[in-house]
Scaffold this motif. Structure first.
Motif, PDB file in Angstrom:
ATOM      1  N   GLY A   1       0.837  -1.204   0.000  1.00 19.37           N
ATOM      2  CA  GLY A   1       0.000   0.000   0.000  1.00 19.37           C
ATOM      3  C   GLY A   1       0.865   1.245   0.000  1.00 19.37           C
ATOM      4  O   GLY A   1       0.599   2.209   0.728  1.00 19.37           O
ATOM      5  N   ALA A   2       1.906   1.229  -0.849  1.00 13.00           N
ATOM      6  CA  ALA A   2       2.936   2.265  -0.772  1.00 13.00           C
ATOM      7  C   ALA A   2       2.576   3.481  -1.625  1.00 13.00           C
ATOM      8  O   ALA A   2       3.313   3.855  -2.540  1.00 13.00           O
ATOM      9  CB  ALA A   2       4.277   1.680  -1.182  1.00 13.00           C
ATOM     10  N   ALA A   3       1.429   4.071  -1.331  1.00  9.52           N
ATOM     11  CA  ALA A   3       1.039   5.307  -2.011  1.00  9.52           C
ATOM     12  C   ALA A   3      -0.002   6.021  -1.171  1.00  9.52           C
ATOM     13  O   ALA A   3      -0.718   5.394  -0.396  1.00  9.52           O
ATOM     14  CB  ALA A   3       0.445   5.016  -3.387  1.00  9.52           C
ATOM     15  N   GLN A   4      -0.049   7.331  -1.310  1.00 10.50           N
ATOM     16  CA  GLN A   4      -1.218   8.065  -0.832  1.00 10.50           C
ATOM     17  C   GLN A   4      -1.868   8.680  -2.066  1.00 10.50           C
ATOM     18  O   GLN A   4      -2.671   8.043  -2.702  1.00 10.50           O
ATOM     19  CB  GLN A   4      -0.824   9.071   0.253  1.00 10.50           C
ATOM     20  CG  GLN A   4      -0.513   8.326   1.564  1.00 10.50           C
ATOM     21  CD  GLN A   4      -0.157   9.219   2.719  1.00 10.50           C
ATOM     22  OE1 GLN A   4      -0.750  10.248   2.943  1.00 10.50           O
ATOM     23  NE2 GLN A   4       0.842   8.796   3.485  1.00 10.50           N
TER      24      GLN A   4
ATOM     25  N   GLY B   1      -0.291   9.207  -4.871  1.00 10.00           N
ATOM     26  CA  GLY B   1       0.244   8.384  -5.947  1.00 10.00           C
ATOM     27  C   GLY B   1       0.817   9.145  -7.125  1.00 10.00           C
ATOM     28  O   GLY B   1       1.244   8.532  -8.109  1.00 10.00           O
TER      29      GLY B   1
ATOM     30  N   GLY C   1      -6.205  11.212  -1.807  1.00  7.33           N
ATOM     31  CA  GLY C   1      -5.057  10.420  -1.390  1.00  7.33           C
ATOM     32  C   GLY C   1      -5.131  10.029   0.071  1.00  7.33           C
ATOM     33  O   GLY C   1      -4.331   9.243   0.557  1.00  7.33           O
TER      34      GLY C   1
ATOM     35  N   SER D   1      -6.611  -0.147  -0.059  1.00  7.83           N
ATOM     36  CA  SER D   1      -7.198   1.010  -0.738  1.00  7.83           C
ATOM     37  C   SER D   1      -7.577   0.635  -2.166  1.00  7.83           C
ATOM     38  O   SER D   1      -6.815  -0.029  -2.875  1.00  7.83           O
ATOM     39  CB  SER D   1      -6.220   2.182  -0.725  1.00  7.83           C
ATOM     40  OG  SER D   1      -4.923   1.727  -1.046  1.00  7.83           O
TER      41      SER D   1
ATOM     42  N   ARG E   1      -5.389   1.348  -5.470  1.00  9.20           N
ATOM     43  CA  ARG E   1      -4.007   0.890  -5.419  1.00  9.20           C
ATOM     44  C   ARG E   1      -3.482   0.314  -6.740  1.00  9.20           C
ATOM     45  O   ARG E   1      -2.419   0.694  -7.202  1.00  9.20           O
ATOM     46  CB  ARG E   1      -3.958  -0.192  -4.348  1.00  9.20           C
ATOM     47  CG  ARG E   1      -2.723  -0.210  -3.570  1.00  9.20           C
ATOM     48  CD  ARG E   1      -2.875  -1.195  -2.443  1.00  9.20           C
ATOM     49  NE  ARG E   1      -3.166  -0.518  -1.192  1.00  9.20           N
ATOM     50  CZ  ARG E   1      -3.045  -1.101  -0.005  1.00  9.20           C
ATOM     51  NH1 ARG E   1      -2.656  -2.358   0.084  1.00  9.20           N
ATOM     52  NH2 ARG E   1      -3.316  -0.431   1.092  1.00  9.20           N
TER      53      ARG E   1
ATOM     54  N   LEU F   1      -3.149   2.847  -9.481  1.00  8.83           N
ATOM     55  CA  LEU F   1      -2.037   3.781  -9.222  1.00  8.83           C
ATOM     56  C   LEU F   1      -0.694   3.154  -9.572  1.00  8.83           C
ATOM     57  O   LEU F   1       0.121   3.747 -10.281  1.00  8.83           O
ATOM     58  CB  LEU F   1      -2.021   4.188  -7.743  1.00  8.83           C
ATOM     59  CG  LEU F   1      -3.013   5.257  -7.294  1.00  8.83           C
ATOM     60  CD1 LEU F   1      -2.970   5.398  -5.773  1.00  8.83           C
ATOM     61  CD2 LEU F   1      -2.718   6.599  -7.955  1.00  8.83           C
ATOM     62  N   MET F   2      -0.474   1.956  -9.072  1.00 12.96           N
ATOM     63  CA  MET F   2       0.850   1.344  -9.211  1.00 12.96           C
ATOM     64  C   MET F   2       1.155   0.951 -10.654  1.00 12.96           C
ATOM     65  O   MET F   2       2.313   0.821 -11.024  1.00 12.96           O
ATOM     66  CB  MET F   2       0.975   0.105  -8.320  1.00 12.96           C
ATOM     67  CG  MET F   2       0.660   0.327  -6.857  1.00 12.96           C
ATOM     68  SD  MET F   2       1.540   1.675  -6.067  1.00 12.96           S
ATOM     69  CE  MET F   2       0.815   1.565  -4.410  1.00 12.96           C
TER      70      MET F   2
ATOM     71  N   PHE G   1      -5.739  10.981 -13.237  1.00 16.46           N
ATOM     72  CA  PHE G   1      -5.722  12.241 -12.496  1.00 16.46           C
ATOM     73  C   PHE G   1      -6.390  13.306 -13.363  1.00 16.46           C
ATOM     74  O   PHE G   1      -6.574  13.122 -14.564  1.00 16.46           O
ATOM     75  CB  PHE G   1      -4.276  12.657 -12.192  1.00 16.46           C
ATOM     76  CG  PHE G   1      -3.607  11.821 -11.132  1.00 16.46           C
ATOM     77  CD1 PHE G   1      -3.702  12.159  -9.787  1.00 16.46           C
ATOM     78  CD2 PHE G   1      -2.883  10.686 -11.471  1.00 16.46           C
ATOM     79  CE1 PHE G   1      -3.089  11.384  -8.810  1.00 16.46           C
ATOM     80  CE2 PHE G   1      -2.262   9.908 -10.499  1.00 16.46           C
ATOM     81  CZ  PHE G   1      -2.360  10.261  -9.163  1.00 16.46           C
TER      82      PHE G   1
ATOM     83  N   ARG H   1      -9.391  13.582  -9.165  1.00 18.82           N
ATOM     84  CA  ARG H   1      -8.282  13.729  -8.231  1.00 18.82           C
ATOM     85  C   ARG H   1      -7.071  14.390  -8.865  1.00 18.82           C
ATOM     86  O   ARG H   1      -6.740  14.142 -10.018  1.00 18.82           O
ATOM     87  CB  ARG H   1      -7.909  12.340  -7.733  1.00 18.82           C
ATOM     88  CG  ARG H   1      -6.879  12.324  -6.663  1.00 18.82           C
ATOM     89  CD  ARG H   1      -7.086  11.063  -5.838  1.00 18.82           C
ATOM     90  NE  ARG H   1      -5.860  10.334  -5.673  1.00 18.82           N
ATOM     91  CZ  ARG H   1      -5.816   9.093  -5.162  1.00 18.82           C
ATOM     92  NH1 ARG H   1      -6.927   8.462  -4.861  1.00 18.82           N
ATOM     93  NH2 ARG H   1      -4.668   8.488  -5.001  1.00 18.82           N
TER      94      ARG H   1
ATOM     95  N   ASP I   1      -5.485   0.233   8.133  1.00 20.01           N
ATOM     96  CA  ASP I   1      -4.351   0.425   7.223  1.00 20.01           C
ATOM     97  C   ASP I   1      -4.332   1.848   6.678  1.00 20.01           C
ATOM     98  O   ASP I   1      -3.288   2.487   6.590  1.00 20.01           O
ATOM     99  CB  ASP I   1      -4.409  -0.583   6.064  1.00 20.01           C
ATOM    100  CG  ASP I   1      -3.181  -0.455   5.170  1.00 20.01           C
ATOM    101  OD1 ASP I   1      -2.065  -0.686   5.675  1.00 20.01           O
ATOM    102  OD2 ASP I   1      -3.336  -0.082   3.988  1.00 20.01           O
TER     103      ASP I   1
ATOM    104  N   ASN J   1      -1.417   4.679   7.274  1.00 23.55           N
ATOM    105  CA  ASN J   1      -0.794   5.386   6.151  1.00 23.55           C
ATOM    106  C   ASN J   1      -0.865   6.896   6.363  1.00 23.55           C
ATOM    107  O   ASN J   1       0.119   7.623   6.185  1.00 23.55           O
ATOM    108  CB  ASN J   1      -1.508   4.973   4.858  1.00 23.55           C
ATOM    109  CG  ASN J   1      -0.657   5.150   3.621  1.00 23.55           C
ATOM    110  OD1 ASN J   1       0.515   5.521   3.696  1.00 23.55           O
ATOM    111  ND2 ASN J   1      -1.234   4.877   2.466  1.00 23.55           N
TER     112      ASN J   1
END
Lengths: 155, 770
Positions: free
Chosen positions: A95-98, A100, B69, B199, B202, B205-206, B212, B385, B658, B662
């Motif tokens: 979960g390495a984003a806010q 992003g 976010g 989330s 996720r 995003l990744m 956006f 966003r 979680d 964060n």
């Protein structure tokens, strides 16, 4: 305007643009890619990062005429939502984003470092990430995800 | 896909466009809920304004609180899934579209959770819907509600009959008001809320698929840029449009009073035109010098407010055994979003549609209607966003700018700021001065505390009717919100501590009613609001972080004066059980060793270590935190290096642990960056911190400390905000840890090595004098 051929994420594209246009604008506006993003336009934050010749490149300051035939890899070129690249998978798991927004710089820089030096130390990794900015301060999770990927890669 | 978007919007309001993870999708109307209604028909008292069950079993929920976010998209989806007893993947949340979502004002102030997760609004709507569905099922299955159970959107009777939600209400209106008696599912029974659901954004995003606002594209869309003045207060003297005649693709130079912008076919061309356009500006007024700014602030006319005044402060201080005085200062700081602000506007003669990352879609709709001179119901603002904003960044201004440019050219315009547009003209977090005086009795208890602060203020969120509160409106000739000089009236009513002006240790008594968290009854808190030379506005923990830095560090000074342990001394002066709860919890979690600060054994070695603590009741009653910071300080260089943070947090029932972790990690580390390096700078004419070389932020190479946290959750309390609680206590905890390590007191942010060295020198000199 000039016709320029680009190789991006394994596909060939022909675009008609001013050759001085930054690569970032071409990726966003002509190819509809979302991974690289405009953060500063001055190579200070890393949000626009792409990989070329195994090196990270700040696409906001790279005129498209200099790209040539080199393959350009963006964040979406690594993996897909259905089949993320292992480094993307590690970021998903941690979960390495806010927000992003900065992720292209973080993920692609880490990948480029580990592709060149799979046993890079934490210090070497941090040094490489020195030009990357995350204003949500998700640093801890990001470094954890990178470490997780690096360890899995070595195993 | 993008082509279809515009056609749909043009043709019919009965279609919903969702901008979410993955690709754009266009959903057909289902003849239910707010789908086909006029915006003013979105009545928050009606269930159908919040929720709709489709024939496909999908639950669509409409919220006026958006995710930038902080994770509220996921948490609100959990809330709806929990209350309706459906799997979370059957919930589709639509956030902040003025044509379909209830007006919930601005997503800010740690208010989304208290607003939507307790007994009103979205939570109440979902609970009302569940009860209504049970009633419908009781009729259909011929058994009383008490004999029915519900799981996964299926209601079952004791005789073994089943009915699905969509069979009861699919594609139909509930036609019910929200029921004030609808019962929320209680936290011990939760199966979706309270769980660390990953989330929902996720994967998109990744993998670089997330849309956006920067990615919104329209057919026929042009690109704009603004040309801002070189300094605050500058006005247009002359514009030479010939200067951009040679720029290819230029469509128009747009000028309205002091607003200047260009529109071109491509981003690159718009950038060229913005750089080349020759504008002569009449200069603005000279700026007060940065080095003497805090003294300047204290001398200016001010709007004064007394939060509390026991009217015995001078007498009590005069008779106290010892009086401690200190002055704290806090610089302007920036939101400094990593992505510049961006918006897309499509303004036709008929209507205006704005895709915006604003936290305030409804207020922005009102402002845009005013700027474009259009009826409000012809303006639609759709949230998409942007880069993390942490408050009022450039998102509102860029949306107004884009609307003006699109109106001027009659085509859709995408406008993206330059880095300098963003950083020079955002509404900064306010600079402040706080002066304290406190009296200690012979038994080392605090008997009286007097506190005055000076806050720089100009503009704010534009709200529904003040465009001048951000740069665009001011350039168009609208006045910003200004502090009106005037002396303070005696405090009345209940203690209000939204800005954490009043320290937790004040009894907070007004007219015999004591609303504070502490025991000190001789108390005064007086705020002077002063006109700022720069725009200011809410930046994550607005004024709360400034005040808490000053209050909690000064409390630490009083602890040191009393030679008391900082935890024990705080506990002696507190009454609020939740502040006490987090203080005790963090002391345990951090293995806090009770002793006074500074530590007695300060070594002369290169690096010294110390620990500090700070606590807060955020906004008085919207979340509770206590933080322990452990830092190393290099005695030669003055460099401060935080090593470990431990926080105890009480925000009532936690929606997503979680997500909360964060937010809390990010809050502490962002607070650390603000404490150590962040400061807006200027010369006698203009802001000079306009990029990442001139405005400091801790990059990813910074060796981050460990962050540990414990959640304290008392039974039967409502959910509070959580996104700003942790950051609020961080600068104070670090400052107190530096004092513990070095005996040097830092009273100004950021804690640069130079300032730390100067404070250490001063502390050594005063020790010698003593």
């Amino acid at each position: 305007m000039k016709k320029i051929t680009l190789n991006v994420n394994g596909q060939r594209h022909i675009v008609a643009v001013d050759p001085e246009t930054p690569l970032l604008f071409v990726l966003n506006d002509e190819l509809g890619l979302r991974g690289p993003r405009f953060g500063c336009g001055m190579a200070q934050c890393g949000a626009c990062t792409v990989i070329m010749r195994r090196q990270i490149v700040r696409s906001c300051v790279m005129p498209v005429r200099l790209v040539g035939q080199d393959e350009v890899t963006t964040l979406e070129g690594l993996g897909t939502p259905e089949k993320p690249h292992p480094i993307q998978q590690a970021f998903i798991e941690e979960g390495a984003a806010q927000c992003g927004f900065c992720l292209s710089g973080v993920i692609l820089t880490a990948k480029a470092v580990l592709d060149t030096k799979p046993d890079a130390s934490d210090q070497e990794m941090r040094d490489a990430l020195g030009g990357i900015l995350c204003r949500c301060f998700t640093h801890t999770r990001m470094l954890r995800a990178i470490r997780k990927y690096a360890e899995a890669r070595r195993a | 896909m993008t082509q279809s978007r515009r056609e749909f919007l043009e043709s019919c309001g009965a279609l919903i466009v969702i901008f979410s993870a993955g690709s754009l999708s266009v959903l057909p109307a289902e003849g239910q809920g707010p789908f086909a209604t006029h915006p003013s028909h979105i009545d928050p008292e009606r269930l159908d304004s919040w929720l709709a069950v489709g024939a496909d079993g999908i639950v669509r929920a409409y919220t006026g609180k958006c995710d930038f976010g902080q994770g509220i998209f996921t948490a609100q989806s959990q809330l709806v899934a929990e209350e309706l007893c459906v799997p979370i993947d059957r919930v589709k949340l639509i956030q902040c579209d003025t044509s379909v979502c209830p007006d919930q004002g601005t997503t800010s102030g740690s208010q989304s959770t208290p607003t939507n997760f307790n007994t009103e609004n979205l939570a109440l709507a979902a609970a009302t819907a569940r009860e209504a569905l049970l009633q419908l099922a009781a009729v259909k299955l011929g058994e009383p509600v008490e004999h029915l159970t519900v799981a996964d959107g299926v209601i079952s009777s004791s005789r073994g009959h089943h009915v699905r939600y969509e069979e009861l209400i699919g594609n139909k209106h509930f036609n019910l008001p929200l029921s004030s008696t609808a019962k929320r599912r209680s936290p011990p029974d939760w199966t979706v809320l309270g769980k660390p659901i990953p989330s929902l954004d996720r994967i998109a995003l990744m993998t670089g698929q997330f849309e956006f606002v920067h990615h919104v594209r329209m057919p026929g869309m042009l690109h704009g840029r603004v040309v801002r003045p070189p300094e605050m207060g500058a006005t247009v003297a002359h514009i030479d449009e010939q200067s951009v005649r040679s720029v290819p693709g230029l469509v128009k130079v747009v000028v309205r009073k002091n607003f200047v912008g260009v529109v071109a076919e491509t981003q690159y061309q718009a950038g060229l035109a913005a750089r080349k356009l020759a504008v002569q500006w009449n200069p603005g007024p000279e700026l007060p010098s940065q080095s003497g700014f805090f003294e300047y602030l204290q001398k200016r006319p001010s709007h004064d407010v007394l939060s509390v005044d026991s009217q015995d402060i001078e007498a009590q201080l005069a008779s106290a055994g010892c009086v401690v005085r200190a002055k704290y200062t806090y610089p302007y700081q920036m939101h400094g979003s990593v992505g510049v602000s961006c918006a897309v506007a499509d303004v036709t003669l008929e209507r205006a549609t704005i895709w915006s990352a604003t936290q305030s879609v409804y207020p922005s709709r009102s402002i845009i209607a005013k700027l474009l001179d259009k009826p409000i119901d012809k303006v639609r603002v759709i949230y998409v966003r942007g880069s993390g904003c942490y408050g009022l960044n450039g998102a509102d201004a860029v949306s107004f700018d884009a609307a003006i440019l699109s109106q001027a050219v009659g085509r859709p315009v995408r406008l993206q700021f330059s880095r300098q547009d963003e950083m020079m003209w955002e509404n900064f977090g306010s600079a402040c001065v706080v002066e304290h005086r406190a009296g200690l009795a012979r038994d080392a208890r605090i008997v009286a505390w007097d506190r005055k602060d000076w806050v720089a203020s100009l503009g704010n969120r534009p709200g529904y009717d003040q465009p001048g509160n951000v740069i665009t409106g001011m350039l168009l000739g609208y006045e910003p919100e200004l502090p009106k000089p005037g002396s303070a009236k005696p405090p009345r009513g209940k203690l209000r501590n939204q800005s954490n002006t009043v320290p937790s240790y004040f009894a907070g008594c007004i007219g015999g009613s004591c609303g504070g968290d502490g025991t000190i009854r001789s108390e005064r808190a007086l705020t002077h609001t002063v006109r700022s030379p720069f725009f200011t506005g809410p930046l994550r923990s607005p004024l709360r972080i400034q005040n808490t830095f000053a209050n909690e560090c000064f409390m630490d000074e009083l602890c040191a004066q009393a030679k008391a342990d900082p935890v024990a001394f705080r506990l002696q002066h507190l009454r609020n059980s939740r502040v006490i709860g987090v203080l005790k919890a963090v002391a345990t979690a951090a293995s806090w060793q009770a002793r006074p600060s500074p530590r007695a054994d300060i070594s002369r070695t290169q690096t010294v270590s110390g620990r500090g603590i700070a606590c807060v009741a955020y906004e008085g009653d919207n979340g509770y935190a206590a933080l322990v910071a452990e830092v190393d300080v290099d005695l030669q260089t003055g460099a401060v290096r935080p090593k470990r943070f431990v926080i105890a947090l009480d925000c009532g029932p936690v929606s997503n642990p979680d997500g909360l972790r964060n937010q809390t990690e990010g809050g502490i580390l962002q607070g650390m960056s603000r404490a150590l390096v962040e400061e807006v700078t200027w010369d006698n004419r203009r802001v000079t911190s306009v990029d990442w070389e001139t405005y400091n932020s801790l990059h990813l190479d910074y060796e981050m400390p460990t962050v540990e946290m414990v959640f304290v959750t008392p039974a039967d309390v409502p959910a509070t905000g959580a996104g700003e609680t942790a950051i609020t206590v961080t600068p104070a905890a670090i400052g107190n840890a530096i004092f513990d390590a070095t005996a040097a007191r830092l009273r100004t942010l950021p804690f640069t090595p130079e300032r730390v060295k100067a404070a250490m020198l001063e502390s050594a000199q005063s020790a010698e004098r003593a």
